[in-house]
Write an enzyme that holds these catalytic residues in place. Structure first.
Site, short mmCIF file in Angstrom:
data_model
loop_
_atom_site.label_atom_id
_atom_site.label_comp_id
_atom_site.label_asym_id
_atom_site.label_seq_id
_atom_site.Cartn_x
_atom_site.Cartn_y
_atom_site.Cartn_z
N GLU A 15 0.82 -1.22 0.00
CA GLU A 15 0.00 0.00 0.00
C GLU A 15 0.85 1.26 0.00
OE1 GLU A 15 -2.65 0.47 3.38
OE2 GLU A 15 -3.54 2.27 2.54
N LYS B 175 -2.43 -1.94 -3.22
CA LYS B 175 -3.48 -1.09 -2.65
C LYS B 175 -3.10 0.37 -2.84
CE LYS B 175 -5.92 -0.19 1.71
NZ LYS B 175 -6.57 -0.85 2.86
P1 13P Z 1 -9.10 4.39 4.04
O1 13P Z 1 -10.00 3.63 3.11
O2 13P Z 1 -9.84 5.05 5.18
O3 13P Z 1 -8.16 5.31 3.31
O4 13P Z 1 -8.18 3.33 4.76
C1 13P Z 1 -7.65 2.30 4.04
C2 13P Z 1 -6.48 1.77 4.77
O5 13P Z 1 -6.40 0.61 5.07
C3 13P Z 1 -5.39 2.69 5.10
O6 13P Z 1 -4.24 1.97 5.41
#
Ligand code: 13P
Length: 342
Positions: free
Chosen positions: A178, A220
């Site tokens: 991510e 992600k």
């Molecule tokens: P949000 O969808 O609130 O951005 O959070 C996703 C997430 O897992 C952040 O690490």
């Protein structure tokens, strides 16, 4: 490496019509969500809140996996079942957040760098024992005029993400990689595009250098959006086109799926953007799905408000958002569907 296991889990997480719930807020983050609603940030309230989400009947139709926090993966529901088991009973794969948040990176003007590599191999082995089959690590890239992100911040974060991903695969856990480009700032959508493109190139270069199996991971990313304070908003279609264009340039087709974060967008806008991406012409090389925290949780949290007599309302609100995002995976989200819960 357990290639087949990793590929199987990654594909199951992006199975059609289903997506991921991120319910892995640290104590500090969940405290920030509870505070405006007057909910005190105690272990029991956190457990009750997560229980409300995880035991929603029928949620397995729309949710393939849930990312848990260290405390939550060890907790049990009122009926004595560990949360991990309650998830499996609904056909949902348990996952775990393993990064330890961000610190200012020395040598930069306090750009964030994610920590948590020390002892990670041992922690992953324990999480696997506890039932996790995938993991998440969030790197944060801030945009600040022309000064940030710096090359140093991009490379340091990419390298940590890649080392995390390699360790996960050794432990037979699918890494969710991510790299979040933050929404904060007044920058244009073009600037977000440029930063996201550079970030993803840097991340995939590091993943390759660390011999990460692309078929056994998920990406992600954030969507390509103008900054929250930008004077120039972008249409839903423009965001969808820019995001998919950026991903096509940077994400190898070997990656089994892309699961977006919501990043502070409103629930409905995050769903509309995902829907518009899935309506673009031409098949994308990867399924485009969701791994939202706020855009799935804001409605049920507001409905619950820490009051156990409101669990049914909260679960209805959660099921509705999950259904809308499931529809968005097929480009079938509509105003009627959105209104159907009211
Ligand atoms: P949000 O969808 O609130 O951005 O959070 C996703 C997430 O897992 C952040 O690490």
């Amino acid at each position: 490496m357990a290639t087949k296991t990793l590929e199987g889990t990654a594909h199951a997480l992006v199975a059609s019509g289903r997506g991921i719930l991120a319910a892995d807020e640290s104590h500090a983050t969940i405290g920030r969500r509870f505070e405006p609603l007057g909910i005190s940030n105690t272990e029991e309230n956190r457990r009750r809140y997560r229980q409300m989400l995880l035991t929603t009947k029928g949620i397995g139709e729309f949710i393939s996996g849930v990312i848990l926090f260290d405390e939550t993966i060890r907790q049990t529901a009122d009926d004595g079942r560990p949360f991990v088991e309650a998830l499996r009973d609904q056909g949902i794969i348990p996952g775990i957040k393993v990064d330890r948040g961000t610190k200012p990176l020395a040598g930069t003007s306090a750009e964030p760098v994610t920590e948590g590599l020390d002892g990670l191999g041992e922690r992953l082995a324990e999480y696997k024992q506890l039932g996790a089959r995938f993991a998440k690590w969030r790197a944060v890239i801030a945009i600040d005029d022309d000064r940030a992100p710096t090359r140093l911040a991009l490379e340091t974060n990419a390298s940590a993400l890649a080392r995390y991903a390699a360790l996960c695969q050794e432990a037979e856990l699918v890494p969710i990689v991510e790299p979040e480009v933050l929404l904060d700032g007044a920058h244009s959508i073009e600037r977000c595009f440029e930063v996201t493109e550079t970030t993803l190139h840097t991340v995939f270069d590091a993943l390759w250098a660390n011999k990460v199996l692309l078929e056994g991971m998920l990406l992600k990313p954030s969507m390509v959006l103008p900054g929250a304070a930008s004077p120039r908003p972008a249409s839903v279609e423009a965001v969808a086109e820019a995001t998919v264009r950026c991903l096509r340039r940077t994400v190898p087709a070997a990656v089994p799926g892309i699961v977006f974060l919501s990043g502070g967008q409103s629930d409905e806008l995050a769903t509309a953007h995902l829907n518009a991406m899935n309506r673009l012409p031409g098949p994308a090389p990867w399924p485009l799905s969701f791994s939202f925290a706020r855009a799935l949780q804001a409605a049920p949290l507001t409905a619950w408000r820490g009051d156990q007599t409101r669990v049914d309302d909260a679960q209805r609100a959660f099921l509705h958002r999950a259904r809308c995002n499931s529809a968005a995976r097929a480009g079938a989200y509509s105003a009627e569907l959105e209104r159907s819960a009211r």
